[in-house]
Design an enzyme around this catalytic site. Structure first.
Site, PDB file in Angstrom:
ATOM      1  CB  CYS A  82      51.819 -48.950 -34.513  1.00  0.00           C
ATOM      2  SG  CYS A  82      51.016 -50.572 -34.427  1.00  0.00           S
ATOM      3  CB  CYS A 164      50.530 -51.443 -31.535  1.00  0.00           C
ATOM      4  SG  CYS A 164      49.616 -50.541 -32.799  1.00  0.00           S
TER       5      CYS A 164
END
Ligand code: N1C
Length: 262
Positions: A82, A164
Protein backbone atom coordinates in the site's frame (compact mmCIF):
# COMPACT_ATOMS: atom_id res chain seq x y z
CA UNK A 1 16.03 -7.71 -67.47
CA UNK A 2 14.71 -8.32 -63.98
CA UNK A 3 11.99 -6.15 -62.54
CA UNK A 4 12.49 -5.29 -58.91
CA UNK A 5 10.40 -7.61 -56.83
CA UNK A 6 7.32 -5.99 -55.29
CA UNK A 7 7.52 -5.80 -51.49
CA UNK A 8 5.35 -8.36 -49.69
CA UNK A 9 1.87 -7.02 -48.93
CA UNK A 10 1.59 -5.42 -45.53
CA UNK A 11 -1.48 -6.85 -43.93
CA UNK A 12 -1.69 -4.30 -41.11
CA UNK A 13 -0.85 -0.65 -40.61
CA UNK A 14 1.10 -1.01 -37.36
CA UNK A 15 4.70 -1.97 -36.62
CA UNK A 16 5.39 -5.71 -36.68
CA UNK A 17 6.43 -7.82 -33.69
CA UNK A 18 9.70 -6.86 -32.01
CA UNK A 19 12.56 -9.03 -33.39
CA UNK A 20 13.56 -11.76 -30.90
CA UNK A 21 10.36 -11.12 -28.90
CA UNK A 22 10.29 -14.45 -27.04
CA UNK A 23 14.00 -14.26 -26.15
CA UNK A 24 13.56 -10.70 -24.84
CA UNK A 25 10.56 -11.78 -22.74
CA UNK A 26 12.51 -14.66 -21.25
CA UNK A 27 15.63 -12.55 -20.65
CA UNK A 28 13.66 -9.74 -18.98
CA UNK A 29 11.80 -12.24 -16.82
CA UNK A 30 15.06 -13.70 -15.52
CA UNK A 31 16.63 -10.27 -15.07
CA UNK A 32 13.66 -9.08 -13.03
CA UNK A 33 13.18 -12.19 -10.90
CA UNK A 34 16.83 -13.14 -10.37
CA UNK A 35 18.58 -9.76 -10.25
CA UNK A 36 16.16 -6.88 -9.66
CA UNK A 37 13.57 -8.38 -7.29
CA UNK A 38 14.93 -11.66 -5.90
CA UNK A 39 11.81 -11.88 -3.73
CA UNK A 40 10.11 -13.04 -6.96
CA UNK A 41 12.86 -15.60 -7.57
CA UNK A 42 10.29 -18.40 -7.38
CA UNK A 43 8.51 -17.20 -10.54
CA UNK A 44 8.66 -19.72 -13.39
CA UNK A 45 9.99 -17.74 -16.37
CA UNK A 46 9.67 -20.75 -18.70
CA UNK A 47 5.95 -20.96 -17.96
CA UNK A 48 5.53 -17.19 -18.09
CA UNK A 49 7.16 -17.04 -21.51
CA UNK A 50 4.93 -19.85 -22.80
CA UNK A 51 1.77 -18.28 -21.37
CA UNK A 52 2.65 -14.96 -23.02
CA UNK A 53 3.16 -16.61 -26.45
CA UNK A 54 0.00 -18.72 -26.09
CA UNK A 55 -2.03 -15.58 -25.36
CA UNK A 56 -1.79 -14.44 -28.97
CA UNK A 57 -0.14 -17.07 -31.24
CA UNK A 58 -2.45 -18.79 -33.76
CA UNK A 59 -5.17 -16.24 -32.96
CA UNK A 60 -6.87 -13.52 -34.98
CA UNK A 61 -4.98 -10.35 -33.93
CA UNK A 62 -8.18 -8.30 -34.10
CA UNK A 63 -10.05 -10.51 -31.65
CA UNK A 64 -7.72 -10.48 -28.70
CA UNK A 65 -9.48 -10.61 -25.31
CA UNK A 66 -8.79 -10.22 -21.59
CA UNK A 67 -9.43 -13.95 -21.32
CA UNK A 68 -6.40 -14.65 -23.54
CA UNK A 69 -4.13 -13.11 -20.88
CA UNK A 70 -5.61 -14.74 -17.77
CA UNK A 71 -2.98 -17.46 -17.36
CA UNK A 72 -0.17 -14.93 -17.88
CA UNK A 73 -1.75 -12.66 -15.25
CA UNK A 74 -2.02 -15.53 -12.82
CA UNK A 75 1.65 -16.48 -13.28
CA UNK A 76 2.83 -12.88 -12.79
CA UNK A 77 0.71 -12.12 -9.73
CA UNK A 78 2.61 -9.71 -7.50
CA UNK A 79 1.75 -7.86 -4.32
CA UNK A 80 2.52 -4.15 -4.36
CA UNK A 81 2.63 -2.62 -0.86
CA UNK A 82 0.00 0.00 0.00
CA UNK A 83 1.01 3.66 -0.54
CA UNK A 84 3.44 2.74 -3.33
CA UNK A 85 1.51 2.69 -6.63
CA UNK A 86 2.34 5.40 -9.16
CA UNK A 87 0.14 5.95 -12.22
CA UNK A 88 1.06 8.23 -15.08
CA UNK A 89 -0.35 9.57 -18.32
CA UNK A 90 1.71 11.16 -21.11
CA UNK A 91 4.58 11.42 -18.63
CA UNK A 92 6.13 7.99 -18.94
CA UNK A 93 9.79 9.08 -18.78
CA UNK A 94 9.41 11.37 -15.78
CA UNK A 95 7.26 8.92 -13.83
CA UNK A 96 9.80 6.15 -14.38
CA UNK A 97 12.69 8.41 -13.37
CA UNK A 98 10.79 9.12 -10.16
CA UNK A 99 10.30 5.44 -9.27
CA UNK A 100 13.88 4.62 -10.29
CA UNK A 101 15.14 7.06 -7.66
CA UNK A 102 12.34 6.20 -5.23
CA UNK A 103 12.86 2.42 -5.24
CA UNK A 104 9.93 1.73 -2.92
CA UNK A 105 7.45 3.20 -5.45
CA UNK A 106 6.05 1.20 -8.35
CA UNK A 107 4.73 2.10 -11.76
CA UNK A 108 3.29 -0.80 -13.72
CA UNK A 109 6.66 -1.12 -15.51
CA UNK A 110 8.32 -1.66 -12.12
CA UNK A 111 6.24 -4.82 -11.71
CA UNK A 112 7.21 -8.08 -13.41
CA UNK A 113 4.56 -8.07 -16.12
CA UNK A 114 5.07 -4.41 -17.02
CA UNK A 115 8.85 -4.79 -16.99
CA UNK A 116 8.66 -7.75 -19.38
CA UNK A 117 6.37 -6.08 -21.92
CA UNK A 118 7.49 -2.44 -21.81
CA UNK A 119 8.18 -1.08 -25.30
CA UNK A 120 7.58 -4.37 -27.11
CA UNK A 121 5.20 -5.17 -29.95
CA UNK A 122 3.64 -8.51 -30.70
CA UNK A 123 0.96 -10.22 -32.76
CA UNK A 124 0.30 -13.52 -34.43
CA UNK A 125 -2.12 -14.78 -37.02
CA UNK A 126 -5.06 -17.16 -36.96
CA UNK A 127 -3.63 -19.19 -39.83
CA UNK A 128 -0.11 -19.69 -38.48
CA UNK A 129 1.71 -20.55 -35.27
CA UNK A 130 4.41 -17.93 -35.96
CA UNK A 131 4.64 -14.33 -34.84
CA UNK A 132 4.04 -11.66 -37.46
CA UNK A 133 7.25 -9.66 -37.73
CA UNK A 134 6.02 -7.75 -40.80
CA UNK A 135 3.08 -5.83 -39.37
CA UNK A 136 0.56 -5.82 -36.53
CA UNK A 137 -2.86 -4.16 -36.28
CA UNK A 138 -2.76 -0.43 -35.56
CA UNK A 139 -5.29 0.39 -32.82
CA UNK A 140 -6.93 3.22 -34.77
CA UNK A 141 -6.36 2.24 -38.42
CA UNK A 142 -7.05 -1.48 -38.01
CA UNK A 143 -8.70 -2.61 -34.79
CA UNK A 144 -8.89 -1.78 -31.08
CA UNK A 145 -8.90 -5.37 -29.88
CA UNK A 146 -5.34 -6.10 -30.95
CA UNK A 147 -2.98 -8.12 -28.69
CA UNK A 148 -0.92 -5.13 -27.46
CA UNK A 149 -3.81 -2.77 -26.65
CA UNK A 150 -5.81 -5.51 -24.95
CA UNK A 151 -2.73 -6.48 -22.95
CA UNK A 152 -2.15 -2.95 -21.57
CA UNK A 153 -5.84 -2.52 -20.78
CA UNK A 154 -5.87 -5.87 -18.97
CA UNK A 155 -2.71 -5.39 -16.92
CA UNK A 156 -3.51 -1.72 -16.20
CA UNK A 157 -6.92 -2.77 -14.88
CA UNK A 158 -5.35 -5.30 -12.51
CA UNK A 159 -2.69 -2.80 -11.40
CA UNK A 160 -5.43 -0.28 -10.50
CA UNK A 161 -7.66 -2.86 -8.79
CA UNK A 162 -4.77 -3.90 -6.56
CA UNK A 163 -3.71 -0.36 -5.56
CA UNK A 164 -4.23 0.59 -1.93
CA UNK A 165 -3.62 3.49 0.45
CA UNK A 166 -2.23 6.74 -0.91
CA UNK A 167 -1.77 6.43 -4.65
CA UNK A 168 -0.14 8.93 -7.00
CA UNK A 169 -0.47 9.95 -10.63
CA UNK A 170 2.09 11.96 -12.59
CA UNK A 171 0.37 14.17 -15.19
CA UNK A 172 1.87 16.27 -17.97
CA UNK A 173 0.83 19.91 -17.55
CA UNK A 174 2.70 20.99 -20.69
CA UNK A 175 0.29 19.40 -23.17
CA UNK A 176 -3.37 20.07 -23.97
CA UNK A 177 -4.63 16.69 -22.74
CA UNK A 178 -3.13 16.75 -19.26
CA UNK A 179 -6.06 14.55 -18.28
CA UNK A 180 -7.43 12.44 -21.13
CA UNK A 181 -10.60 10.40 -20.67
CA UNK A 182 -9.51 8.15 -23.54
CA UNK A 183 -6.05 7.34 -22.16
CA UNK A 184 -5.42 4.13 -20.26
CA UNK A 185 -5.30 6.16 -17.07
CA UNK A 186 -8.58 7.99 -17.78
CA UNK A 187 -10.45 5.13 -19.43
CA UNK A 188 -9.27 2.10 -17.42
CA UNK A 189 -7.31 2.86 -14.27
CA UNK A 190 -9.39 5.52 -12.47
CA UNK A 191 -12.50 3.42 -13.00
CA UNK A 192 -10.87 0.37 -11.44
CA UNK A 193 -9.48 1.92 -8.25
CA UNK A 194 -11.33 0.52 -5.24
CA UNK A 195 -12.92 3.25 -3.12
CA UNK A 196 -12.58 1.16 0.03
CA UNK A 197 -8.90 0.47 -0.56
CA UNK A 198 -7.54 3.72 -2.00
CA UNK A 199 -7.48 6.43 0.68
CA UNK A 200 -6.54 9.27 -1.67
CA UNK A 201 -5.32 9.84 -5.23
CA UNK A 202 -2.64 12.52 -5.32
CA UNK A 203 -2.07 14.11 -8.72
CA UNK A 204 1.21 15.82 -9.54
CA UNK A 205 0.85 18.14 -12.53
CA UNK A 206 4.36 18.60 -13.90
CA UNK A 207 5.53 21.26 -16.35
CA UNK A 208 8.50 20.97 -18.71
CA UNK A 209 11.36 23.26 -17.77
CA UNK A 210 11.78 25.97 -20.40
CA UNK A 211 8.41 25.06 -21.88
CA UNK A 212 6.78 28.22 -23.22
CA UNK A 213 3.30 27.27 -22.15
CA UNK A 214 2.01 25.58 -19.14
CA UNK A 215 -1.17 24.35 -20.71
CA UNK A 216 -2.81 23.20 -17.53
CA UNK A 217 -2.38 23.49 -13.79
CA UNK A 218 -4.34 22.05 -10.90
CA UNK A 219 -6.78 24.97 -11.30
CA UNK A 220 -7.63 24.09 -14.92
CA UNK A 221 -11.13 22.83 -15.75
CA UNK A 222 -9.59 19.66 -17.24
CA UNK A 223 -8.49 18.67 -13.73
CA UNK A 224 -12.07 19.19 -12.55
CA UNK A 225 -13.06 16.41 -14.96
CA UNK A 226 -10.77 14.06 -13.07
CA UNK A 227 -11.92 15.44 -9.71
CA UNK A 228 -15.56 14.85 -10.63
CA UNK A 229 -15.05 11.25 -11.74
CA UNK A 230 -13.26 10.49 -8.47
CA UNK A 231 -15.78 12.27 -6.25
CA UNK A 232 -18.57 10.24 -7.90
CA UNK A 233 -16.54 7.15 -7.06
CA UNK A 234 -15.97 8.33 -3.48
CA UNK A 235 -12.21 8.51 -3.84
CA UNK A 236 -10.59 11.57 -2.21
CA UNK A 237 -8.43 13.61 -4.57
CA UNK A 238 -5.68 16.19 -4.18
CA UNK A 239 -3.63 18.01 -6.81
CA UNK A 240 -0.29 19.78 -6.64
CA UNK A 241 1.60 21.61 -9.38
CA UNK A 242 5.29 20.82 -9.88
CA UNK A 243 5.66 18.48 -6.90
CA UNK A 244 9.16 19.13 -5.57
CA UNK A 245 10.61 15.59 -5.52
CA UNK A 246 9.80 15.22 -9.24
CA UNK A 247 10.72 18.82 -10.05
CA UNK A 248 14.21 18.08 -8.67
CA UNK A 249 14.59 15.32 -11.27
CA UNK A 250 13.78 17.81 -14.04
CA UNK A 251 16.25 20.26 -12.48
CA UNK A 252 19.09 17.71 -12.74
CA UNK A 253 18.98 18.36 -16.50
CA UNK A 254 18.48 22.13 -16.25
CA UNK A 255 20.19 23.23 -13.02
CA UNK A 256 20.64 26.79 -14.24
CA UNK A 257 16.99 27.42 -15.01
CA UNK A 258 15.62 30.20 -12.80
CA UNK A 259 12.88 27.88 -11.50
CA UNK A 260 15.58 25.51 -10.24
CA UNK A 261 17.67 28.17 -8.51
CA UNK A 262 15.17 29.58 -6.11
O1 N1C B 1 -2.70 5.81 -21.91
P1 N1C B 1 -1.89 6.27 -20.75
O2 N1C B 1 -0.59 7.00 -21.15
O3 N1C B 1 -2.64 7.12 -19.76
O4 N1C B 1 -1.37 4.97 -19.97
C1 N1C B 1 -0.58 5.05 -18.82
C2 N1C B 1 -1.19 4.35 -17.64
C3 N1C B 1 -0.14 4.17 -16.54
O5 N1C B 1 -0.66 4.64 -15.30
C4 N1C B 1 0.22 2.69 -16.55
O6 N1C B 1 -0.13 2.06 -15.33
O7 N1C B 1 -1.61 3.04 -17.99
C5 N1C B 1 -0.63 2.06 -17.69
N1 N1C B 1 0.12 1.77 -18.94
C6 N1C B 1 1.44 1.31 -18.95
O8 N1C B 1 2.02 1.02 -17.91
C7 N1C B 1 2.10 1.24 -20.22
N2 N1C B 1 3.38 0.95 -20.56
C8 N1C B 1 3.50 1.12 -21.87
C9 N1C B 1 -0.50 2.00 -20.14
N3 N1C B 1 0.10 1.93 -21.32
C10 N1C B 1 1.43 1.58 -21.36
N4 N1C B 1 2.31 1.50 -22.37
C11 N1C B 1 2.12 1.90 -23.76
O9 N1C B 1 2.01 3.33 -23.76
C12 N1C B 1 0.83 1.38 -24.40
O10 N1C B 1 1.12 1.04 -25.73
C13 N1C B 1 -0.12 2.54 -24.36
O11 N1C B 1 -0.97 2.62 -25.47
C14 N1C B 1 0.74 3.78 -24.26
C15 N1C B 1 0.04 4.74 -23.31
O12 N1C B 1 0.77 5.88 -22.98
P2 N1C B 1 0.10 7.24 -22.53
O13 N1C B 1 -0.93 7.70 -23.53
O14 N1C B 1 1.21 8.20 -22.23
Amino acid sequence: LKWPRAPPPRAWNGTGSTPHFSEIVLGRCFTYTQLLRPELGHADCGQIGKAFMNAFLSKDPCHSSEQDYQLLLKLTNQTIPCHSSVFWSKSSQLAHLYTTVQQDMFTLEDTLIGYIADGLNWCGDAGSNEMNYQSCPHWRKDCINNPVSVFWDTVSKRFAENACGVVQVVLNGSISNTFDKNSTFGRVEIHNLHPGKVSVLKAWVMHDIGGVYSYHTCSSPIIDDLKLILSKRNIPFTCEDDYRPIKFLQCVKSPEDSSCRK
